[in-house]
Design a protein around this motif. Sequence first.
Motif, PDB file in Angstrom:
ATOM      1  N   SER A   1    -100.718 -21.754  36.064  1.00 53.36           N
ATOM      2  CA  SER A   1     -99.638 -22.341  35.280  1.00 53.36           C
ATOM      3  C   SER A   1     -99.956 -23.765  34.824  1.00 53.36           C
ATOM      4  O   SER A   1     -99.168 -24.384  34.125  1.00 53.36           O
ATOM      5  N   GLY A   2    -101.123 -24.298  35.197  1.00 53.68           N
ATOM      6  CA  GLY A   2    -101.532 -25.631  34.755  1.00 53.68           C
ATOM      7  C   GLY A   2    -101.216 -26.712  35.763  1.00 53.68           C
ATOM      8  O   GLY A   2    -101.326 -27.897  35.476  1.00 53.68           O
ATOM      9  N   ILE A   3    -100.814 -26.335  36.961  1.00 50.49           N
ATOM     10  CA  ILE A   3    -100.502 -27.315  38.003  1.00 50.49           C
ATOM     11  C   ILE A   3    -101.757 -27.562  38.823  1.00 50.49           C
ATOM     12  O   ILE A   3    -102.438 -26.626  39.227  1.00 50.49           O
ATOM     13  N   GLN A   4    -102.057 -28.832  39.054  1.00 51.41           N
ATOM     14  CA  GLN A   4    -103.222 -29.188  39.866  1.00 51.41           C
ATOM     15  C   GLN A   4    -102.889 -30.422  40.679  1.00 51.41           C
ATOM     16  O   GLN A   4    -102.249 -31.344  40.186  1.00 51.41           O
ATOM     17  N   TRP A   5    -103.295 -30.421  41.934  1.00 58.44           N
ATOM     18  CA  TRP A   5    -103.067 -31.593  42.781  1.00 58.44           C
ATOM     19  C   TRP A   5    -104.070 -31.587  43.921  1.00 58.44           C
ATOM     20  O   TRP A   5    -104.738 -30.600  44.159  1.00 58.44           O
ATOM     21  N   ASP A   6    -104.155 -32.730  44.612  1.00 57.94           N
ATOM     22  CA  ASP A   6    -104.994 -32.828  45.801  1.00 57.94           C
ATOM     23  C   ASP A   6    -104.152 -32.407  46.993  1.00 57.94           C
ATOM     24  O   ASP A   6    -103.134 -33.028  47.300  1.00 57.94           O
ATOM     25  N   SER A   7    -104.583 -31.351  47.662  1.00 55.76           N
ATOM     26  CA  SER A   7    -103.791 -30.774  48.751  1.00 55.76           C
ATOM     27  C   SER A   7    -104.276 -31.270  50.104  1.00 55.76           C
ATOM     28  O   SER A   7    -105.313 -31.915  50.214  1.00 55.76           O
ATOM     29  N   ASP A   8    -103.532 -30.897  51.127  1.00 61.82           N
ATOM     30  CA  ASP A   8    -103.925 -31.224  52.498  1.00 61.82           C
ATOM     31  C   ASP A   8    -104.771 -30.124  53.118  1.00 61.82           C
ATOM     32  O   ASP A   8    -105.187 -30.220  54.257  1.00 61.82           O
ATOM     33  N   SER A   9    -104.996 -29.049  52.364  1.00 64.42           N
ATOM     34  CA  SER A   9    -105.790 -27.943  52.901  1.00 64.42           C
ATOM     35  C   SER A   9    -107.274 -28.304  52.878  1.00 64.42           C
ATOM     36  O   SER A   9    -107.714 -29.144  52.109  1.00 64.42           O
ATOM     37  N   SER A  10    -108.023 -27.641  53.734  1.00 64.97           N
ATOM     38  CA  SER A  10    -109.456 -27.903  53.819  1.00 64.97           C
ATOM     39  C   SER A  10    -110.234 -26.730  53.265  1.00 64.97           C
ATOM     40  O   SER A  10    -109.875 -25.577  53.484  1.00 64.97           O
ATOM     41  N   LYS A  11    -111.300 -27.018  52.574  1.00 66.61           N
ATOM     42  CA  LYS A  11    -112.211 -25.990  52.074  1.00 66.61           C
ATOM     43  C   LYS A  11    -113.438 -25.883  52.978  1.00 66.61           C
ATOM     44  O   LYS A  11    -114.326 -25.099  52.712  1.00 66.61           O
ATOM     45  N   ILE A  12    -113.481 -26.705  54.014  1.00 68.01           N
ATOM     46  CA  ILE A  12    -114.572 -26.673  54.990  1.00 68.01           C
ATOM     47  C   ILE A  12    -113.979 -26.221  56.318  1.00 68.01           C
ATOM     48  O   ILE A  12    -113.105 -26.888  56.878  1.00 68.01           O
ATOM     49  N   ILE A  13    -114.432 -25.083  56.805  1.00 67.14           N
ATOM     50  CA  ILE A  13    -113.867 -24.488  58.018  1.00 67.14           C
ATOM     51  C   ILE A  13    -114.931 -24.410  59.102  1.00 67.14           C
ATOM     52  O   ILE A  13    -116.002 -23.836  58.890  1.00 67.14           O
ATOM     53  N   LYS A  14    -114.637 -24.985  60.250  1.00 64.22           N
ATOM     54  CA  LYS A  14    -115.551 -24.934  61.395  1.00 64.22           C
ATOM     55  C   LYS A  14    -115.565 -23.511  61.941  1.00 64.22           C
ATOM     56  O   LYS A  14    -114.515 -22.918  62.201  1.00 64.22           O
ATOM     57  N   LEU A  15    -116.755 -22.948  62.121  1.00 65.03           N
ATOM     58  CA  LEU A  15    -116.879 -21.574  62.608  1.00 65.03           C
ATOM     59  C   LEU A  15    -117.027 -21.489  64.124  1.00 65.03           C
ATOM     60  O   LEU A  15    -116.558 -20.546  64.735  1.00 65.03           O
ATOM     61  N   ASP A  16    -117.735 -22.464  64.705  1.00 65.00           N
ATOM     62  CA  ASP A  16    -117.960 -22.405  66.153  1.00 65.00           C
ATOM     63  C   ASP A  16    -118.255 -23.801  66.688  1.00 65.00           C
ATOM     64  O   ASP A  16    -118.320 -24.768  65.930  1.00 65.00           O
ATOM     65  N   ASP A  17    -118.429 -23.899  67.987  1.00 64.88           N
ATOM     66  CA  ASP A  17    -118.655 -25.203  68.621  1.00 64.88           C
ATOM     67  C   ASP A  17    -120.031 -25.791  68.337  1.00 64.88           C
ATOM     68  O   ASP A  17    -120.267 -26.962  68.593  1.00 64.88           O
ATOM     69  N   SER A  18    -120.967 -24.975  67.817  1.00 61.85           N
ATOM     70  CA  SER A  18    -122.301 -25.499  67.522  1.00 61.85           C
ATOM     71  C   SER A  18    -122.341 -26.225  66.175  1.00 61.85           C
ATOM     72  O   SER A  18    -123.359 -26.781  65.803  1.00 61.85           O
ATOM     73  N   GLY A  19    -121.238 -26.211  65.436  1.00 57.62           N
ATOM     74  CA  GLY A  19    -121.173 -26.957  64.178  1.00 57.62           C
ATOM     75  C   GLY A  19    -121.402 -26.135  62.934  1.00 57.62           C
ATOM     76  O   GLY A  19    -121.447 -26.682  61.833  1.00 57.62           O
ATOM     77  N   ASN A  20    -121.559 -24.827  63.055  1.00 64.30           N
ATOM     78  CA  ASN A  20    -121.697 -23.990  61.867  1.00 64.30           C
ATOM     79  C   ASN A  20    -120.396 -23.999  61.077  1.00 64.30           C
ATOM     80  O   ASN A  20    -119.306 -24.010  61.656  1.00 64.30           O
ATOM     81  N   LEU A  21    -120.524 -24.009  59.745  1.00 64.87           N
ATOM     82  CA  LEU A  21    -119.367 -24.157  58.864  1.00 64.87           C
ATOM     83  C   LEU A  21    -119.346 -23.089  57.787  1.00 64.87           C
ATOM     84  O   LEU A  21    -120.394 -22.574  57.391  1.00 64.87           O
ATOM     85  N   ALA A  22    -118.146 -22.829  57.283  1.00 62.44           N
ATOM     86  CA  ALA A  22    -117.978 -22.028  56.073  1.00 62.44           C
ATOM     87  C   ALA A  22    -117.259 -22.911  55.066  1.00 62.44           C
ATOM     88  O   ALA A  22    -116.329 -23.644  55.415  1.00 62.44           O
ATOM     89  N   MET A  23    -117.708 -22.866  53.817  1.00 65.26           N
ATOM     90  CA  MET A  23    -117.034 -23.573  52.735  1.00 65.26           C
ATOM     91  C   MET A  23    -116.580 -22.509  51.740  1.00 65.26           C
ATOM     92  O   MET A  23    -117.323 -21.582  51.444  1.00 65.26           O
ATOM     93  N   ILE A  24    -115.345 -22.645  51.230  1.00 67.60           N
ATOM     94  CA  ILE A  24    -114.758 -21.573  50.424  1.00 67.60           C
ATOM     95  C   ILE A  24    -114.362 -22.027  49.028  1.00 67.60           C
ATOM     96  O   ILE A  24    -113.947 -23.160  48.824  1.00 67.60           O
ATOM     97  N   ALA A  25    -114.500 -21.110  48.072  1.00 68.36           N
ATOM     98  CA  ALA A  25    -114.061 -21.346  46.699  1.00 68.36           C
ATOM     99  C   ALA A  25    -113.655 -20.014  46.093  1.00 68.36           C
ATOM    100  O   ALA A  25    -114.360 -19.025  46.249  1.00 68.36           O
ATOM    101  N   GLY A  26    -112.521 -19.980  45.420  1.00 73.53           N
ATOM    102  CA  GLY A  26    -112.101 -18.763  44.743  1.00 73.53           C
ATOM    103  C   GLY A  26    -110.624 -18.487  44.889  1.00 73.53           C
ATOM    104  O   GLY A  26    -109.841 -19.338  45.291  1.00 73.53           O
ATOM    105  N   ASN A  27    -110.265 -17.265  44.551  1.00 69.99           N
ATOM    106  CA  ASN A  27    -108.889 -16.794  44.615  1.00 69.99           C
ATOM    107  C   ASN A  27    -108.406 -16.792  46.062  1.00 69.99           C
ATOM    108  O   ASN A  27    -109.105 -16.339  46.965  1.00 69.99           O
ATOM    109  N   GLU A  28    -107.205 -17.298  46.280  1.00 72.22           N
ATOM    110  CA  GLU A  28    -106.684 -17.463  47.639  1.00 72.22           C
ATOM    111  C   GLU A  28    -106.636 -16.149  48.410  1.00 72.22           C
ATOM    112  O   GLU A  28    -107.024 -16.084  49.585  1.00 72.22           O
ATOM    113  N   GLU A  29    -106.177 -15.083  47.770  1.00 68.23           N
ATOM    114  CA  GLU A  29    -106.080 -13.784  48.440  1.00 68.23           C
ATOM    115  C   GLU A  29    -107.458 -13.290  48.873  1.00 68.23           C
ATOM    116  O   GLU A  29    -107.643 -12.801  49.988  1.00 68.23           O
TER     117      GLU A  29
END
Length: 199
Positions: free
Chosen positions: A46-74
Amino acid sequence: MIRPRPKPLPNQRSKGKEFMTVCVAAFAADLKVIVCVADKAVSYASGIQWDSDSSKIIKLDDSGNLAMIAGNEEHTSRVLANILEIADQISKRKKREIIRLCEQAYKEAMEELVEANVLSRRLINRKDYLSAIAGAEINDYIHSIAKEVDKFEMDCDLLICGFDVDGSPFILQLTGPGVVGDMTLTGFHAIGGGWEKAI
């Protein structure tokens, strides 16, 4: 601040859903560190854009492995949920096995989404659908469903970054239809709507 959203790339079919914009990973400090950066922008069709509090960097485990996400929320939430289920195995495996696990997790999410978005609307489950298309003759109704299944595309990219069981760093791009691109030799990669500029 509300500002117009740039036109999405062909693989960003938001259909009113959220899609995320830029994530970057790169090796540093003689392969002892992986630097991961992501913007916080969230955009809607709809043309709305803002800086959110959500993170696109997700910690996977205690060793520091990460997932970074981009795309459709569903799509991203479904694939990420499957990746999180195998997260404890990532640091205990070699890179080749990590790739296999990630591809399997993505493909399973895609199958779930096809069943939820295409098949269940037609009151058919995956098992019955596969049986129907394997027959010698396919009726027009099943043929129309097969066309819809064929058109279904995942709008979900992930960067899986970390260190394997041998302590070797990796950067893996996971994208539709469940294929990993190994960016380890390149040493960096980016995903999201602004990936070309980020690269």
